[in-house]
Structure formats: C-alpha cells, structure tokens
Write a protein that holds these residues in place. Structure first.
Motif, short mmCIF file in Angstrom:
data_model
loop_
_atom_site.label_atom_id
_atom_site.label_comp_id
_atom_site.label_asym_id
_atom_site.label_seq_id
_atom_site.Cartn_x
_atom_site.Cartn_y
_atom_site.Cartn_z
N VAL A 142 -4.28 -10.21 -8.00
CA VAL A 142 -5.23 -11.22 -7.90
C VAL A 142 -5.86 -10.97 -6.43
O VAL A 142 -6.83 -10.92 -6.15
N VAL A 143 -4.72 -10.64 -5.63
CA VAL A 143 -5.10 -10.45 -4.29
C VAL A 143 -5.80 -9.42 -4.00
O VAL A 143 -6.74 -9.19 -3.23
N ARG A 144 -5.58 -8.19 -4.53
CA ARG A 144 -6.31 -6.92 -4.56
C ARG A 144 -7.71 -7.32 -4.96
O ARG A 144 -8.79 -6.62 -4.18
N ALA A 145 -7.78 -8.07 -6.01
CA ALA A 145 -9.17 -8.44 -6.76
C ALA A 145 -10.17 -9.00 -5.79
O ALA A 145 -11.37 -8.86 -5.88
N VAL A 146 -9.55 -9.83 -4.99
CA VAL A 146 -10.59 -11.08 -4.32
C VAL A 146 -10.49 -10.96 -2.72
O VAL A 146 -11.31 -11.33 -1.99
N SER A 147 -9.64 -9.95 -2.15
CA SER A 147 -9.30 -10.29 -0.72
C SER A 147 -9.65 -8.87 -0.06
O SER A 147 -9.44 -7.84 -0.31
N ASP A 148 -10.32 -9.23 1.11
CA ASP A 148 -10.59 -8.09 2.02
C ASP A 148 -9.26 -7.76 3.03
O ASP A 148 -9.19 -6.60 3.38
N GLU A 149 -8.89 -8.97 3.57
CA GLU A 149 -7.65 -8.69 4.16
C GLU A 149 -6.53 -9.44 3.53
O GLU A 149 -6.66 -10.60 2.77
N VAL A 150 -5.37 -9.17 3.88
CA VAL A 150 -4.04 -9.86 3.22
C VAL A 150 -2.76 -10.26 4.34
O VAL A 150 -2.93 -9.37 5.20
N ALA A 151 -2.40 -11.37 4.14
CA ALA A 151 -1.24 -11.70 5.09
C ALA A 151 -0.10 -11.88 4.04
O ALA A 151 -0.33 -12.73 3.31
N VAL A 152 0.95 -11.27 4.29
CA VAL A 152 2.10 -11.54 3.33
C VAL A 152 3.33 -12.18 4.34
O VAL A 152 3.63 -12.08 5.34
N LEU A 153 3.45 -13.37 3.30
CA LEU A 153 4.58 -14.16 4.05
C LEU A 153 5.93 -14.20 3.53
O LEU A 153 5.91 -13.87 2.05
N GLN A 154 6.91 -14.27 4.14
CA GLN A 154 8.04 -14.29 3.61
C GLN A 154 8.78 -15.28 4.58
O GLN A 154 8.97 -15.43 5.79
N LEU A 155 9.44 -16.49 3.84
CA LEU A 155 10.06 -17.70 4.24
C LEU A 155 9.20 -18.33 5.51
O LEU A 155 9.79 -18.71 6.21
#
Length: 201
Positions: free
Chosen positions: A92-105
């Motif tokens: 889903v992220v790939r389908a709608v996002s130009d940029e991504v931020a990955v959160l961990q805790l």
C-alpha cells in the motif's frame, strides 16, 4: 438546510457515491469501502491542505483497497493536497507514497524516496520488514531478525532501539543512539551500520 445538502452532495460526488443513493444511508447500510469513502468525503469537507489517513484500507478486501487508494491518489492530486498515509502494508505504501519514513518503536529509522528505500533498504529493520512480505509462488524468506521478543515501546532498549533483534548490532549500538545521517541524496538512516554505502561516523 440547503447549504448543508449542497456540501453533502458535492462531497459524495467527489468520492464516487451518487448522492441520490447514499445521501440518506446510515453507517450500517454501507459496505466497508463505501464507509471509507464517506470518511474521506467528511475529512475533505473542511477544505484541508493536508489529508492524514491512518490505516485507511487495512480492514478492506483487495478490490475495495484498490478503489480507495486510487480515490485518495486522485483527490490529493486534483486538490493539491499533501497526504500523510500511515500503514503497516508496504504494498500500500508503494502504491500511494512518493516518500516514505519507516518508524521503529516511535522513531524514524529510515526515510527517503519510496522506490529507492523499498528497492534497497539502508536500515536492517526496513530490510526485515520487506523480507517478511509474502510473495505468491515463493517460500517465506528469512527476515534475519535475532530470536527475541520485540521490545516494549514503554521501555525501549538503551542505544539503538532495534539492537536486541538486529543481526548487525555491536557494543556501540547498546550505548549510543544512532542519529539520522544521509546515505544517499534525499535518503537518511539512523543506524551505526547502514546497509548501503555511507561515510563512517
């Protein structure tokens, strides 16, 4: 009143729901996809400049997901909106996002252009998330995670929050929290040992 009816009509039309059929329906009379479209229409009624969608399609079947994702993409482009899409589903992220931020805790461990991050992750956590995504016709891949329970966000480990499950962790990871640094143009990672070329700290 008439102004309210005009707003409802305009918003329902914007999300592809004919007002004559859906204007008087109650929530229990809507499918999951229809309910999500009504929620989007309601959010857009105030004329926002930013649209935040938190797990907007997680409860929908694949067909309804595609419809809602296409709608979100079209509406943000047509109205010039900035969109913040929160999801655990990397497809889903790939389908709608130009940029991504990955959160961990609760901390951003990696960010950058979506295709670049998903094609060649720099943080071991991002790599593990991608390895965990099942692919039709292929056996499940090893995520590389160490066998340990995920730490509690209420009591995260010292240093790097991912270190108790990271196969690359060393003594520095236990004592020093990694700060975001640029590993490629437009890409940052908070890791002492990123998976893509970066200058030594």
């Amino acid at each position: 009143d008439r102004d309210r009816e005009e707003i409802v009509t305009r918003q329902l039309e914007a999300v592809g729901l004919p007002p004559a059929l859906f204007g008087d329906r109650r929530p229990h009379q809507l499918s999951g996809g229809q309910a999500q479209r009504v929620a989007i229409a309601r959010a857009l009624a105030a004329g926002p400049r930013v649209l935040i969608a938190d797990e907007a399609v997680s409860a929908l079947d694949v067909s309804a997901q595609a419809t809602v994702l296409n709608l979100l993409r079209d509406l943000t482009e047509e109205r010039g909106l900035a969109g913040l899409f929160i999801s655990h589903d990397l497809g889903v992220v790939r389908a709608v996002s130009d940029e991504v931020a990955v959160l961990q805790l609760g901390r951003i461990c990696e960010r950058g252009p979506t295709e670049a991050v998903l094609a060649a992750p720099a943080h071991p956590y991002t790599a593990a998330l991608l390895a965990a995504v099942p692919e039709p016709g292929r056996p499940l891949r090893d995520t590389g995670l160490l066998p340990a329970d995920p730490p509690s966000p209420l009591a995260p480990p010292s240093g790097c929050r991912f270190r108790t499950r990271c196969p690359l962790a060393d003594s520095r990871c236990a004592t020093e929290e990694p700060r975001p640094r640029e590993v490629a143009p437009g890409r940052t990672v908070a890791c002492h040992r990123p998976l893509v070329g970066a200058a030594e700290a």
